[in-house]
Write an enzyme that holds these catalytic residues in place. Structure first.
Site, mmCIF file in Angstrom:
data_model
loop_
_atom_site.group_PDB
_atom_site.id
_atom_site.type_symbol
_atom_site.label_atom_id
_atom_site.label_comp_id
_atom_site.label_asym_id
_atom_site.label_seq_id
_atom_site.Cartn_x
_atom_site.Cartn_y
_atom_site.Cartn_z
ATOM 1 N N GLU A 216 0.812 -1.219 0.000
ATOM 2 C CA GLU A 216 0.000 0.000 0.000
ATOM 3 C C GLU A 216 0.848 1.273 0.000
ATOM 4 O OE1 GLU A 216 -2.946 -0.515 3.090
ATOM 5 O OE2 GLU A 216 -3.982 -2.051 1.913
ATOM 6 N N GLU A 319 -4.455 -8.799 -1.419
ATOM 7 C CA GLU A 319 -5.018 -8.624 -0.072
ATOM 8 C C GLU A 319 -6.445 -8.124 -0.113
ATOM 9 O OE1 GLU A 319 -2.703 -6.314 2.832
ATOM 10 O OE2 GLU A 319 -4.611 -5.644 3.681
#
Length: 468
Positions: A216, A319
């Protein structure tokens, strides 16, 4: 195999289709509910009043790499607290292809992440030469769990690893948490850090199949995080990480960029894949499903654009977790439906593999050192040793149990929006068609393959896998 599948259907129209069902307000959980016979349908006119799922194994798309979940510190620490019999149950439930759902893909964290009991790195603070490098933090819980998963999968498990943050001294905020950026003077040392991680894991008996550059990279979190703009990640890959992997003889390890949500995936692909000096080191691109944080919905079309524009690059979902933890919400049906909806759309958009977040969490949705508790498909009550299966486990299983590595996605299209579907033909020629009904209304549909079809009933809020 594809032509053989069609020939068999054409010559033996009474080929059997086994239907496996998971449905709300029933006890059906990956249950074989029907064995049906394909019948010739060539003489029967198509009707707009009926519902169809059209399947054609001759129309093929991407190959399947695998489906699985993350083997984090939290999963490993929770696993270690279970009685031996419950540990065996978890391993079988996930990694046995016969008695479980056959996971073949896994993710783990490089350094600590939010789902660790505390922050840690593999070097002492300030050691840019990496002479103190040690994976000791992983040897107690995480690597033993990974090795058990590998063995139970028949050594088919492909493991990739992601860092949440470099060590604090390498960052401009001197903190592993709260975002910050990699200091330019430590780019070379941080690139070597990845190669050392891979080499040390291999020495411990854990081959690393792939890495992502940063978890991220656009999110400033209260936990471990580090910001890379698109140009930052591009330049780190082409000037530091790519050459470091080459020098270490690790070009067989697949490097994935982005590892964040679908919303900005196009910008990242443009920046890296259109730069030949960076693109040569990038095996593919990874993505998550959290773009709805802004109030919108999932941007599946952006993944499809990446697949269309850069067909030589690979796409992997890395994810997703459906909700913040709530101990009263284990039975919430929306948990599983979030997986089903995403998996179908992501595969249809070109994803070649799909990785859930933590495979196992405790009765609080952790451990998590910043209180970011969430759901997992299986929870363990570490006080009693009991295991709690949410419907997410079964929804994922409708894909992972029946769609095997090397399978090819094939054409599958519903005639009504109440049904979502994807389909694959496996290396052995068997076809698995996943059909999800996220609505409150049941009904019948005709699964049509060439000139044959089979009539199937769908229940409200259900998911089915049809195998033939």
């Amino acid at each position: 195999m594809l032509l053989l599948t069609l020939l068999v259907l054409a010559q033996h129209p009474e080929r059997r289709a086994v239907v496996y069902t998971t449905a709300e307000s029933t006890s059906l959980r990956l249950t074989a509910t029907d064995t049906l016979l394909f019948r010739p349908s060539g003489g029967e006119p198509t009707s707009e009043g009926k519902v169809y799922v059209f399947v054609d194994p001759r129309k093929t798309f991407q190959a399947m790499i695998g489906i699985g979940g993350a083997l984090t510190d939290a999963a490993a620490e929770t696993f270690a607290k279970l009685p031996a019999a419950r540990q065996d149950e978890v391993i079988t439930a996930y990694y046995s292809s016969n008695r479980g759902i056959g996971y073949t893909l896994g993710r783990t964290n490089i350094n600590s992440c939010d789902f660790s009991s505390a922050s840690y790195t593999y070097v002492t603070e300030g050691d840019s030469a990496l002479t103190s490098f040690s994976i000791a933090p992983d040897l107690r819980y995480k690597i033993p769990l990974i090795k058990r998963a590998m063995a139970a999968s028949g050594n088919r498990l492909k493991l990739f690893a992601s860092p949440w943050s470099p060590p604090a001294f390498m960052k401009d905020n001197n903190d592993m948490l709260h975002g910050g950026h990699l200091r330019p003077e430590y780019a070379h040392s941080w690139a070597r850090y990845y190669t050392k991680f891979i080499e040390y894991y291999r020495r411990a008996g854990v081959p690393v199949w792939g890495i992502t550059i940063q978890n991220e990279p656009m999110a400033t979190q209260t936990w471990e995080s580090c910001i890379y703009q698109a140009s930052d990640e591009r330049d780190f890959l082409k000037n530091h990480l790519g050459p470091a992997m080459t020098r270490a003889g690790l070009r067989d390890v697949n490097v994935m960029v982005w590892d964040h949500n679908r919303d900005l995936i196009i910008e990242r692909a443009l920046a890296i894949f259109d730069d030949s000096a960076a693109a040569k080191y990038a095996w593919g691109i990874a993505f998550h499903w959290y773009e709805d944080w802004s109030g919108g919905t999932q941007m599946y079309g952006n993944v499809a654009l990446v697949s269309r524009l850069w067909p030589a690059k690979h796409i992997l979902f890395t994810e997703g977790t459906p909700a913040n933890f709530d101990s009263t919400g284990y039975g919430r049906w929306s948990l599983g439906e979030a997986y089903g909806r995403s998996m179908i759309n992501d595969f249809n958009s070109g994803a070649e593999g799909w990785t859930d977040w933590n495979i196992l969490l405790d009765e609080r949705g952790g451990p998590n050192h910043v209180g970011n508790f969430c759901f997992a498909p299986i929870h363990a009550d570490t006080r009693s040793g009991a295991l709690i299966y949410t419907n997410s486990y079964y929804y994922i299983g409708h894909f992972s149990k029946f769609i095997h590595p090397g399978a090819r996605r094939i054409l599958a299209a519903p005639s009504r929006s109440m049904l979502l579907t994807t389909a694959f033909v496996n290396p052995d020629g068997t076809v698995a068609v996943v059909v999800m009904n996220p609505t409150s209304k049941g009904g019948d549909y005709s699964l049509t393959v060439g000139s044959t079809s089979v009539q199937i009933s769908t229940r409200p809020h259900s998911i089915q896998t049809v195998v033939f």
